[in-house]
Write a protein that holds these residues in place. Structure first.
Motif, mmCIF file in Angstrom:
data_model
loop_
_atom_site.group_PDB
_atom_site.id
_atom_site.type_symbol
_atom_site.label_atom_id
_atom_site.label_comp_id
_atom_site.label_asym_id
_atom_site.label_seq_id
_atom_site.Cartn_x
_atom_site.Cartn_y
_atom_site.Cartn_z
ATOM 1 N N UNK A 459 -45.293 -44.229 67.798
ATOM 2 C CA UNK A 459 -46.744 -44.139 67.716
ATOM 3 C C UNK A 459 -47.438 -45.261 68.455
ATOM 4 N N UNK A 460 -46.767 -46.405 68.566
ATOM 5 C CA UNK A 460 -47.393 -47.549 69.235
ATOM 6 C C UNK A 460 -47.639 -47.272 70.713
ATOM 7 N N UNK A 461 -46.859 -46.365 71.314
ATOM 8 C CA UNK A 461 -47.049 -46.113 72.750
ATOM 9 C C UNK A 461 -47.465 -44.683 73.056
ATOM 10 N N UNK A 462 -47.467 -43.817 72.041
ATOM 11 C CA UNK A 462 -47.829 -42.421 72.296
ATOM 12 C C UNK A 462 -49.332 -42.310 72.544
ATOM 13 N N UNK A 463 -49.723 -41.500 73.511
ATOM 14 C CA UNK A 463 -51.157 -41.420 73.834
ATOM 15 C C UNK A 463 -52.027 -40.961 72.671
ATOM 16 N N UNK A 464 -51.479 -40.220 71.737
ATOM 17 C CA UNK A 464 -52.309 -39.745 70.627
ATOM 18 C C UNK A 464 -52.739 -40.905 69.733
ATOM 19 N N UNK A 465 -51.863 -41.854 69.528
ATOM 20 C CA UNK A 465 -52.160 -42.961 68.616
ATOM 21 C C UNK A 465 -52.375 -44.277 69.345
ATOM 22 N N UNK A 466 -52.325 -44.243 70.658
ATOM 23 C CA UNK A 466 -52.616 -45.450 71.440
ATOM 24 C C UNK A 466 -54.129 -45.514 71.650
ATOM 25 N N UNK A 467 -54.813 -45.997 70.607
ATOM 26 C CA UNK A 467 -56.274 -46.005 70.656
ATOM 27 C C UNK A 467 -56.802 -47.164 71.481
ATOM 28 N N UNK A 468 -56.022 -48.226 71.586
ATOM 29 C CA UNK A 468 -56.390 -49.380 72.398
ATOM 30 C C UNK A 468 -55.249 -49.685 73.346
ATOM 31 N N UNK A 469 -55.567 -50.172 74.521
ATOM 32 C CA UNK A 469 -54.534 -50.396 75.534
ATOM 33 C C UNK A 469 -53.563 -51.486 75.105
ATOM 34 N N UNK A 470 -54.080 -52.528 74.480
ATOM 35 C CA UNK A 470 -53.225 -53.632 74.075
ATOM 36 C C UNK A 470 -52.437 -53.231 72.826
ATOM 37 N N UNK A 471 -51.123 -53.397 72.895
ATOM 38 C CA UNK A 471 -50.253 -52.936 71.806
ATOM 39 C C UNK A 471 -50.595 -53.649 70.499
ATOM 40 N N UNK A 472 -50.769 -54.957 70.566
ATOM 41 C CA UNK A 472 -51.045 -55.722 69.350
ATOM 42 C C UNK A 472 -52.405 -55.343 68.761
ATOM 43 N N UNK A 473 -53.388 -55.198 69.640
ATOM 44 C CA UNK A 473 -54.721 -54.824 69.156
ATOM 45 C C UNK A 473 -54.705 -53.415 68.564
ATOM 46 N N UNK A 474 -53.918 -52.554 69.183
ATOM 47 C CA UNK A 474 -53.815 -51.185 68.681
ATOM 48 C C UNK A 474 -53.185 -51.177 67.279
ATOM 49 N N UNK A 475 -52.125 -51.966 67.108
ATOM 50 C CA UNK A 475 -51.469 -52.039 65.797
ATOM 51 C C UNK A 475 -52.430 -52.608 64.751
ATOM 52 N N UNK A 476 -53.206 -53.622 65.166
ATOM 53 C CA UNK A 476 -54.154 -54.223 64.226
ATOM 54 C C UNK A 476 -55.238 -53.231 63.834
ATOM 55 N N UNK A 477 -55.658 -52.411 64.793
ATOM 56 C CA UNK A 477 -56.681 -51.398 64.503
ATOM 57 C C UNK A 477 -56.166 -50.402 63.460
ATOM 58 N N UNK A 478 -54.948 -49.940 63.643
ATOM 59 C CA UNK A 478 -54.405 -48.982 62.677
ATOM 60 C C UNK A 478 -54.254 -49.600 61.292
ATOM 61 N N UNK A 479 -53.952 -50.883 61.271
ATOM 62 C CA UNK A 479 -53.785 -51.548 59.971
ATOM 63 C C UNK A 479 -55.102 -51.672 59.214
ATOM 64 N N UNK A 480 -56.188 -51.809 59.955
ATOM 65 C CA UNK A 480 -57.446 -52.040 59.257
ATOM 66 C C UNK A 480 -58.213 -50.740 58.958
ATOM 67 N N UNK A 481 -57.719 -49.608 59.477
ATOM 68 C CA UNK A 481 -58.390 -48.350 59.177
ATOM 69 C C UNK A 481 -58.274 -48.050 57.689
ATOM 70 N N UNK A 482 -59.282 -47.388 57.118
ATOM 71 C CA UNK A 482 -59.280 -47.154 55.666
ATOM 72 C C UNK A 482 -58.122 -46.259 55.236
ATOM 73 N N UNK A 483 -57.712 -46.359 53.979
ATOM 74 C CA UNK A 483 -56.572 -45.576 53.500
ATOM 75 C C UNK A 483 -56.905 -44.088 53.427
ATOM 76 N N UNK A 484 -55.843 -43.299 53.405
ATOM 77 C CA UNK A 484 -55.970 -41.850 53.231
ATOM 78 C C UNK A 484 -55.830 -41.505 51.753
#
Lengths: 745, 253
Positions: A459-484
């Motif tokens: 998911x870290x590199x797949x275009x569907x979940x690669x919301x930000x170009x920077x890998x670390x920033x992308x991971x941080x974004x997913x971590x801060x998104x609200x829970x399901x």
């Protein structure tokens, strides 16, 4: 002998020049004076002959050092040159009714003209007499300009042009009304009188040709595409000709082109491309028995079909907050053509007491959607939709339709909820076969507890979940998104699926349950999102002042990937152009990525190019960047299909791709082959020259006074003449001999 | 008339649902279902949780929408507002201007998918509440004035086909709203819709509907359900497929 002794100089008119270096001359003079002074010392009266000989010898040495040169200048007059230009373009290879080709006639004329200089031309001028008529283009004015430059300032005895008159350069211009006339501005000042010999007869050659297939290089999916096939006729009396159009070898249409008085016609086809990609459209007209040039009866053009809008079908089993936000996204995206169907009421809602006539409800047209119209959608979203109450006895067939639609290149997303996955009874149906998750959960099939999905390595590199170009920033974004809030349970990922988000605690087979999974199935793609609260990625982010970018990017990326955006296939073939000229370099790049969209190094990329003259194999490993490049064959005119398959180093299939390109089949030299004597006659008139019709003979215009003055300038280096060396040596030797005779050493 | 859909045509698919048996669950818990957030200000606003509970229950019984029949009371600057995409502002008196933070949050709420139904319960023209509402909207959306929704607006056909909007009273018989993008995220009624819905704990209606009585109340309930449905589906009912079908069946002109 005398020339040798005198280095060929010192005769006739001319003048003497000394070219020696002053320093050398001075040194030699000093040495001579010293030598002579030494020789003179003592009694010199009795040695007069010796000293005279020495003096003469030294004088000759000094003369050599001065490097004398005899310069003779003069001029002579030679007769003016007669230059012949022979048209060697491919249209000259056409055989006339008598059996002789125009080119053979031209060579016979050229021989009879006894030219001083012979050139041949197509698109450009070449020296010498041609051996074959195979040049591209015909530029008569360009050839005359080249001759004019070559003999600038020289008076020529005459120039002869031998041609069929089918000019493809700038000699003929057409005004707004289409009237053709000679463009005298392109004609140079010629150094001598021009005689134009025509070969070939207008309309004597029977031929029907396709002169062009006019379309843009790209078209939009499901939007009308107009293709105009232009044809010409010569030497044949037909009023019309049937035109056939194929797409990738399959019939795409047929029409009739009617000829006007000048033999021009066209057939227009309006098509509606139903799939994206590159397609070869080939137009053809029948080859009559008397057709002189069958090769110009067909022509190919590659058209790239692109999506202008993604057509999405959103089917939702119940209006909900999740449905609301997805619809808002889809509806606001100008690149989406959305068709929505929401089940607003079910059987269990009937007890409310409202009459159907009070309702604004329409019948759910599920049969039309999933039987007839399915292929018109790029993406089908089943959002918390349970098929069973609607499909009834057609369930297997309709779900099978959707599965086949995916295999054929369609895209499907199933979004979670209390009507989805196993809660929607999709387990064991044809649709489960194409989903990225395995169904068949026994007992509890939903977990209502809140959780934060975990981004996987894929998911870290797949275009569907690669919301930000920077890998670390992308991971941080997913971590801060609200829970399901809750998830459908499954039996894990289906074979070949990529898991992009996992449940942090629910496990299946030792791994976290897929929350977001994707899969390539046949030519299509599927995605499973097992939650019904992705809307919180939009709204809760907005609560923090961050806007809804994460939600928009997620669904935008998902949509692009699902519909097979060309940039997001496992194997991507990139061509800089789809229509190229013969022998134009064309490089194909194959990019190979795995299910997690990581570049695959060392993959075996093999394939074939299937062209008009057979197959050409391709094979190359990918580099570290996951790319392999190939130089494609472009020698043969016509359509070429490239098929590529990529396998990993251990033989696992990674994917395949196809593309097409066309080496343009249009040969301008064969568009029109009827000789154009009128152009040649106009050329002769414009230059004050003579026109000689085909099959007749007249002497060319010759300027008897033309001549060329040859400037002669001859330099004879006397200092290197053997006679001078002989005289110097003789004088010095005589002096030395007399000195010895007088008893001196 | 063959132009009208058969009962089976409209709901035929649903008939099979009865045979399918009850579903295992309804939504993934309360957070994913629809409920109502009542905006509470220092003065001028009312809280009518029973009205909203009734609406949500009616919605569950009448439509396929899954609701949690509850109303939570929130202040406009409470971040919890974003957990409830359907909010109401009900009142009968003048209320104070919102602070900058509350105003900014309200704009963001409506811009990113939230929906606000404003209900004037006073039953009189030019009420103090009405003046405060218009001032609030002017403050929040200075370039987007309230406009009367046309008879073709989706809110009048999002579930029921409505001819005119009424509530406890039928003075204005109109809805106003502000538009953002393709939808109106704020809709305003001055006919006390919540008054028609409100009831006592024992289930009896609290207010009489005038002048139409129970028929008018029924229309008010239908309007309220349409508001819920519109908040969820926006202009869905203006999609070509629906318009064409409804016109073919003679239910829409």
């Amino acid at each position: 002998m005398m020339d040798w002794l005198t280095a060929g100089g010192a005769f006739g008119g001319g003048k003497l020049l000394f070219t020696g270096e002053p320093l050398v001359i001075g040194l030699v003079a000093v040495v001579a004076v010293v030598v002579f002074g030494l020789a003179v010392s003592g009694s010199w009266r009795s040695r007069l002959p010796e000293l005279v000989s020495l003096l003469v010898g030294l004088a000759f040495v000094g003369l050599v050092a001065a490097r004398p040169v005899w310069l003779a200048e003069g001029e002579r007059v030679e007769p003016g040159r007669f230059v012949v230009l022979v048209d060697a373009s491919r249209s000259m290879a056409v055989a006339e009714p008598g059996g002789q080709t125009r080119f053979e006639s031209a060579l016979a004329l050229a021989k009879r003209l006894q030219a001083t200089e012979t050139f041949h031309f197509g698109g450009e001028l070449r020296s010498g007499s041609p051996s074959v008529a195979d040049l591209d283009g015909t530029d008569i004015a360009g050839a005359l300009q080249a001759v004019s430059r070559r003999y600038a300032g020289e008076q020529l005895a005459g120039i002869a042009v031998i041609s069929d008159g089918i000019d493809r350069g700038g000699l003929i211009r057409a005004d707004a009304a289409g009237a053709r006339s000679l463009d005298e501005s392109v004609l140079p000042a010629l150094g001598g009188p021009l005689t134009v010999y025509a070969v070939g007869e207008a309309r004597a050659v029977p031929d029907v040709s396709i002169t062009d297939v006019v379309s843009g290089s790209f078209a939009f999916l499901r939007a009308p595409l107009t293709i105009e096939v232009r044809v010409e006729r010569s030497g044949l009396g037909m009023e019309s000709v049937p035109v056939t159009l194929t797409r990738n070898g399959q019939p795409a249409g047929s029409g009739v082109a009617r000829f006007d008085a000048e033999g021009h016609g066209s057939a227009v086809f309006t098509l509606v491309p139903d799939a994206p990609g590159r397609f070869v459209y080939e137009a053809s007209v029948p080859v009559a028995a008397e057709d002189a040039v069958p090769t110009n009866n067909r022509m190919s053009r590659v058209v790239r079909v692109v999506r202008d809008r993604v057509r999405v079908l959103q089917v939702c089993g119940s209006p909900s907050l999740d449905q609301k936000f997805l619809r808002l996204f889809l509806k606001e995206d100008p690149g989406v053509d959305l068709v929505s169907f929401f089940i607003l009421r079910t059987q269990s809602d009937l007890r409310s007491g409202f009459s159907p006539d009070e309702l604004s409800l329409i019948e759910f047209p599920y049969r039309r959607l999933f039987d007839d119209d399915l292929s018109t959608f790029d993406l089908v979203i089943l959002q918390n939709f349970d098929y069973e109450p609607f499909f009834e006895r057609d369930s297997t067939r309709l779900l099978g339709n959707i599965a086949q639609y995916v295999r054929d290149g369609g895209a499907l997303a199933m979004v979670g909820g209390d009507r989805s996955f196993d809660l929607g009874k999709y387990g064991g149906t044809p649709l489960e076969e194409v989903l990225p998750v395995k169904l068949g959960v026994q007992g509890e099939s939903v977990d209502e507890a809140a959780f934060a999905p975990m981004l996987t390595e894929a998911g870290a590199r797949h275009p569907v979940t690669r919301l930000l170009a920077d890998v670390a920033e992308n991971a941080a974004l997913w971590q801060r998104l609200p829970p399901m809030h809750g998830t459908n349970l499954t039996l894990g990922a289906a074979p070949g699926a990529g898991v992009l988000l996992r449940h942090p605690s629910r496990k299946e087979g030792g791994a976290g349950l897929p929350v977001l999974a994707v899969r390539q199935v046949g030519s299509g793609r599927t995605m499973a999102l097992t939650v019904d609260s992705s809307w919180r990625w939009s709204f809760s982010e907005a609560a923090l002042g961050g806007g809804n970018e994460a939600y928009l990017r997620f669904w935008k990326s998902a949509m692009r990937w699902l519909v097979g955006d060309p940039d997001e296939q496992a194997v991507v073939l990139e061509l800089p152009r789809e229509n190229v000229e013969p022998d134009e370099p064309l490089r194909l790049t194959a990019r190979v990525r795995d299910a997690g969209f990581a570049a695959v190094a060392g993959a075996n990329v093999v394939g074939t190019v299937i062209g008009p003259d057979g197959e050409v194999p391709l094979s190359s490993p990918t580099g570290d960047d996951g790319e392999a490049t190939f130089l494609l064959p472009t020698a043969q005119r016509g359509a070429h299909r490239v098929k590529i398959t990529a396998t990993s180093a251990d033989g696992a299939a990674l994917g395949s791709a196809e593309t097409v390109y066309a080496v343009i089949t249009r040969d301008p030299e064969l568009d029109r082959i009827g000789a154009d004597a009128a152009t040649l006659q106009a050329l002769a008139e414009a230059t004050g020259g003579r026109f000689v019709a085909a099959g007749t003979w007249q002497e060319p215009l010759r300027d008897a006074t033309a001549g060329r003055t040859i400037q002669d300038r001859r330099e004879s280096p006397l200092w290197s003449a053997p006679l001078l060396a002989l005289l110097a040596a003789s004088a010095l030797a005589l002096s030395w001999w007399l000195r010895r005779q007088s008893g001196q050493r | 008339m063959s132009s009208h859909p058969s009962r089976r045509g409209l709901l035929g698919a649903a008939a099979a649902l009865a045979l399918a048996g009850p579903r295992a669950a309804f939504g993934f818990g309360a957070p994913t279902r629809v409920d109502v957030a009542e905006l509470q200000l220092a003065r001028g606003t009312l809280s009518r949780p029973n009205a909203w509970s009734r609406l949500l229950l009616e919605t569950v019984q009448t439509t396929s929408v899954e609701c949690t029949p509850r109303a939570v009371q929130l202040e406009p600057d409470d971040p919890e507002l974003f957990a409830h995409p359907f909010a109401v502002l009900v009142g009968d008196g003048e209320f104070p201007s919102l602070g900058a933070a509350a105003r900014e949050q309200l704009v963001r709420y409506l811009s990113y998918g939230g929906f606000l139904f404003v209900d004037d319960t006073s039953g009189v023209p030019d009420s103090p509440f009405d003046k405060s509402v218009r001032a609030l909207i002017q403050d929040c959306f200075p370039t987007r004035p309230l406009t009367v929704l046309s008879a073709e607006h989706s809110v009048y056909r999002s579930f029921f086909l409505l001819r005119e909007p009424v509530g406890r009273v039928a003075l204005h018989r109109r809805l106003e709203g502000i538009s953002l993008g393709s939808m109106h995220p704020l809709i305003y009624s001055q006919d006390d819709v919540s008054g028609a819905l409100d009831r006592r704990e024992d289930g009896l209606d609290l207010h009489a509907c005038v002048p139409g009585g129970e028929i008018q109340r029924r229309e008010a309930v239908k309007l309220a359900i349409n508001l819920i449905m519109y908040a969820l589906t926006s202009n869905y009912k203006h999609d070509q497929a629906h318009v064409r079908q409804l016109m073919q069946e003679g239910r829409l002109e």
